[in-house]
Write an enzyme that holds these catalytic residues in place. Structure first.
Site, mmCIF file in Angstrom:
data_model
loop_
_atom_site.group_PDB
_atom_site.id
_atom_site.type_symbol
_atom_site.label_atom_id
_atom_site.label_comp_id
_atom_site.label_asym_id
_atom_site.label_seq_id
_atom_site.Cartn_x
_atom_site.Cartn_y
_atom_site.Cartn_z
ATOM 1 N N ASP A 146 65.229 18.745 68.136
ATOM 2 C CA ASP A 146 64.829 18.772 69.541
ATOM 3 C C ASP A 146 63.512 19.532 69.636
ATOM 4 O O ASP A 146 63.490 20.768 69.559
ATOM 5 C CB ASP A 146 65.905 19.457 70.396
ATOM 6 C CG ASP A 146 67.169 18.623 70.535
ATOM 7 O OD1 ASP A 146 67.444 17.798 69.648
ATOM 8 O OD2 ASP A 146 67.886 18.804 71.535
ATOM 9 N N LYS A 209 64.169 14.104 76.541
ATOM 10 C CA LYS A 209 65.102 15.130 77.032
ATOM 11 C C LYS A 209 64.428 15.891 78.161
ATOM 12 O O LYS A 209 63.233 16.175 78.107
ATOM 13 C CB LYS A 209 65.468 16.050 75.869
ATOM 14 C CG LYS A 209 66.347 17.247 76.220
ATOM 15 C CD LYS A 209 66.627 18.062 74.956
ATOM 16 C CE LYS A 209 67.329 19.370 75.277
ATOM 17 N NZ LYS A 209 67.555 20.195 74.058
ATOM 18 N N LYS A 245 68.552 12.479 77.203
ATOM 19 C CA LYS A 245 69.365 13.696 77.157
ATOM 20 C C LYS A 245 68.991 14.622 78.309
ATOM 21 O O LYS A 245 67.933 15.244 78.282
ATOM 22 C CB LYS A 245 69.173 14.427 75.823
ATOM 23 C CG LYS A 245 69.982 15.736 75.716
ATOM 24 C CD LYS A 245 69.782 16.396 74.364
ATOM 25 C CE LYS A 245 70.482 17.766 74.308
ATOM 26 N NZ LYS A 245 70.299 18.430 72.984
#
Length: 309
Positions: A146, A209, A245
């Site tokens: 991430d 995300k 996400k």
């Protein structure tokens, strides 16, 4: 794909229409009883169970891994008729320091370890160190990375710099999946969110995300709708499916249902599976387990009966 600046610059977001769309969602979509339990169990399989605290320890990470492998108490699963099913969370998300610990604790469970990287959460470390951090996490066994984009590139409209940065992160990840954290609460406008989403997808992000969870404003339904529309536009033009996400502030079962409904309405059933949908959360799982226990017993239990590990 190559950076298509004309596509980026032509991107627009209708703010009032977006706000109306998400405001009406809770009233238009609801599920009850067995259907709600099924949606919540599906949500469990999409959670990136997360601990990103300054007081993290190896033992806390190990307990979290144990919870990821058995996220819902066996007696609740048995009562739901799901005792024979293997239900785990989508991943474990930790700082680089604990990647190797998590990999060892998860063993052959098949649950991937996601590492937050690139100077998380601010993303302001020297660029070469951010690339090295990615490489170190992959070497320790992380299957997902991430990354945090440099928000400055978005706020100044330097889309070429954002594209180049994301391309280098993609290369450093190798075979690991890369999730691009936009830090949407810092990007000021939904138009910036949409443009940043497109640029990161063009540069090779497997997921986009919302947030680190450390911003003042994290995941919202308006931001989600904007990013899902960007994902849909990207798939329509390229044929490539990108995952999504939301992260930060999603702690109640009733809230995660709205994200699931929006995913299904905008992108379809495929985006309800963990290969295309993840939820960054630390306390959400406890509330889902509590709601499932209420479904099978008719009584609410205290949250301390549903520990994270």
């Amino acid at each position: 794909m190559a950076l298509d600046l004309s596509w980026v610059m032509d991107t627009r977001v209708n703010l009032s229409a977006t706000e109306r769309r998400v405001a009406t969602l809770p009233g238009r979509r609801t599920v009850k009883k067995d259907a709600q339990a099924a949606w919540l169990l599906k949500a469990v399989t999409c959670i990136d169970l997360t601990t990103l605290n300054s007081d993290d320890t190896p033992e806390r990470v190990k307990r979290l891994c144990a919870k990821a492998m058995s996220p819902v108490r066996p007696d609740i699963l048995d009562a739901l008729g799901m005792g024979a099913r293997s239900i785990t969370t989508g991943a474990i998300c930790v700082y680089h320091r604990y990647v190797a610990t998590a990999v060892e604790a998860l063993g052959n469970s098949g649950i991937p370890v996601a590492a937050v990287s690139t100077g998380f959460p601010a993303g302001l470390s020297p660029h070469h160190l951010k690339v090295k951090e990615i490489e170190a996490s992959v070497a320790d066994g992380a299957k997902e990375i991430d990354i945090v984009i440099t928000r400055e590139h978005v706020l100044t409209g330097n889309w070429s710099a954002l594209y180049d940065e994301m391309t280098e992160y993609r290369a450093a990840c190798g075979d690991a999946h890369v999730k691009a954290i936009l830090g949407t609460g810092d990007l000021k406008t939904l138009r910036n969110v949409a443009k940043a989403s497109l640029v990161c997808m063009m540069a090779g992000a497997d997921f986009i995300k919302t947030s680190t969870g450390k911003e003042g404003v994290n995941a919202t339904l308006a931001v989600t709708l904007t990013m899902l529309r960007a994902i849909r536009a990207y798939e329509e033009r390229t044929g490539i499916k990108i995952g999504y996400k939301p992260a930060g502030g999603i702690s109640a079962a009733k809230d995660v249902l709205n994200y699931q409904f929006l995913m299904k309405e905008e992108l379809g059933r495929e985006w309800l599976e963990p290969d295309l949908f993840r939820i960054g959360a630390s306390s959400l799982l406890a509330d889902i387990e509590r709601q499932l226990e209420h479904h099978v017993t008719g009584a609410y239990s205290a949250l301390n009966r549903h520990p994270m590990g």
